[in-house]
Enzyme design. Structure first.
Site, mmCIF file in Angstrom:
data_model
loop_
_atom_site.group_PDB
_atom_site.id
_atom_site.type_symbol
_atom_site.label_atom_id
_atom_site.label_comp_id
_atom_site.label_asym_id
_atom_site.label_seq_id
_atom_site.Cartn_x
_atom_site.Cartn_y
_atom_site.Cartn_z
ATOM 1 N N HIS A 1 80.443 58.547 130.277
ATOM 2 C CA HIS A 1 79.535 57.764 129.442
ATOM 3 C C HIS A 1 80.372 56.825 128.581
ATOM 4 O O HIS A 1 80.626 57.100 127.403
ATOM 5 C CB HIS A 1 78.687 58.693 128.572
ATOM 6 C CG HIS A 1 77.583 58.001 127.844
ATOM 7 N ND1 HIS A 1 76.409 58.635 127.495
ATOM 8 C CD2 HIS A 1 77.462 56.733 127.380
ATOM 9 C CE1 HIS A 1 75.630 57.790 126.846
ATOM 10 N NE2 HIS A 1 76.255 56.626 126.766
ATOM 11 N N GLU B 1 76.888 56.898 132.881
ATOM 12 C CA GLU B 1 75.823 56.842 131.899
ATOM 13 C C GLU B 1 76.097 55.713 130.915
ATOM 14 O O GLU B 1 77.255 55.379 130.649
ATOM 15 C CB GLU B 1 75.742 58.158 131.107
ATOM 16 C CG GLU B 1 75.408 59.382 131.935
ATOM 17 C CD GLU B 1 75.308 60.628 131.075
ATOM 18 O OE1 GLU B 1 75.716 60.580 129.889
ATOM 19 O OE2 GLU B 1 74.830 61.649 131.578
ATOM 20 N N HIS C 1 72.407 67.641 128.034
ATOM 21 C CA HIS C 1 72.694 67.545 126.605
ATOM 22 C C HIS C 1 72.593 68.927 125.976
ATOM 23 O O HIS C 1 71.525 69.529 125.925
ATOM 24 C CB HIS C 1 71.788 66.577 125.847
ATOM 25 C CG HIS C 1 72.453 66.054 124.599
ATOM 26 N ND1 HIS C 1 73.263 64.955 124.602
ATOM 27 C CD2 HIS C 1 72.470 66.531 123.333
ATOM 28 C CE1 HIS C 1 73.735 64.746 123.384
ATOM 29 N NE2 HIS C 1 73.277 65.693 122.588
ATOM 30 N N HIS D 1 80.148 68.531 126.692
ATOM 31 C CA HIS D 1 80.641 69.050 125.414
ATOM 32 C C HIS D 1 80.856 70.564 125.457
ATOM 33 O O HIS D 1 81.939 71.059 125.121
ATOM 34 C CB HIS D 1 79.662 68.683 124.299
ATOM 35 C CG HIS D 1 80.115 69.115 122.942
ATOM 36 N ND1 HIS D 1 81.042 68.407 122.206
ATOM 37 C CD2 HIS D 1 79.781 70.200 122.192
ATOM 38 C CE1 HIS D 1 81.252 69.023 121.057
ATOM 39 N NE2 HIS D 1 80.509 70.115 121.015
#
Length: 251
Positions: free
Chosen positions: A43, A73, A201, A225
């Protein structure tokens, strides 16, 4: 079958915090693929806070050589600037299998909402058409609780990526039932309109299984993450294999 695409942005964050070339983003991506990941996600943002244009080119080369999915992304409306040629140009140069459109701005620490498909229709439609001409499959970031998710198909998108932040928060609070019902409903509405469903996410090994068992026919999860954070303790190979085991157990 749900496939796992590993977002390697956080590797670039660590590298950029010191400067230089370590840790090596391509080497990390290669380790994820060696462990069985099905694809790589990046991203890039206009401020180059993590993934940079040269990373995109190098990772695209790796993905094409391995025959795996490369997913870019980004905000399709963010203008080019020094070091960031724009999402359309990055896709033109690298021809990713998938382009995931996300309505994020420079002031956002991370993506935190999907498109409003009623309000954004006129601007999204031509940009989706441009990207599809490059051979990219188009996925658009979507909120599970927003009306009109079905309109993404009218705009030319082939998939939606459900923004799973609210689910992760509910799971952490110990009461994910209502969130799972909302996501399952959103997935079914999207699928009824002919859209494939991705998700991403704040998904983790802890919450991913419950999500996949409740939400039907999720084609892809993009995880960065949590996966990179867990890998600090267990290593990339073991962590990627752990996610693959969760996915297999949720079938």
């Amino acid at each position: 079958m749900t496939v796992l695409s590993v977002n390697v942005n956080k590797i670039a964050v660590l590298r950029n915090s010191r400067g230089g070339a370590e840790p090596d983003v391509v080497r990390a991506a290669r380790a994820c693929l060696d462990a069985g990941a099905h694809g790589i996600t990046v991203h890039p943002r206009p401020d180059a806070r993590h993934i940079r244009d040269y990373d995109v080119y190098a990772l695209a080369e790796l993905a094409h050589a391995r025959g795996v999915e490369f997913n870019i992304e980004g905000n399709p409306f963010a203008p080019p600037r020094a070091g960031y040629p724009g999402m359309l140009e990055l896709c033109r140069q690298t021809r990713p299998a998938q382009a995931t459109l996300v309505p994020d701005g420079d002031d956002q620490l991370t993506s935190d909402h999907g498109f409003d498909f009623q309000r954004d229709a006129d601007t999204l439609r031509p940009r989706i058409a441009e990207l599809r001409e490059l051979g990219c499959r188009i996925s658009v970031f979507a909120d599970a609780d927003r009306d009109g998710i079905e309109r993404a198909a009218e705009l030319g998108a082939q998939r939606v990526e459900l923004y799973t932040g609210p689910y992760a928060e509910a799971f952490a609070a110990g009461d994910a039932g209502a969130a799972l019902a909302a996501f399952a409903d959103a997935a079914r509405r999207a699928q009824a309109a002919g859209l494939g469903v991705n998700a991403g996410h704040d998904l983790s090994q802890a919450n991913l299984g419950a999500f996949l068992r409740a939400v039907p026919d999720v084609l892809e999860v993009s995880i960065g993450h949590a996966l990179i954070g867990e890998a600090l303790y267990d290593g990339l190979d073991a962590t990627v294999r752990g996610y693959l085991a969760v996915i297999a157990g949720a079938r």
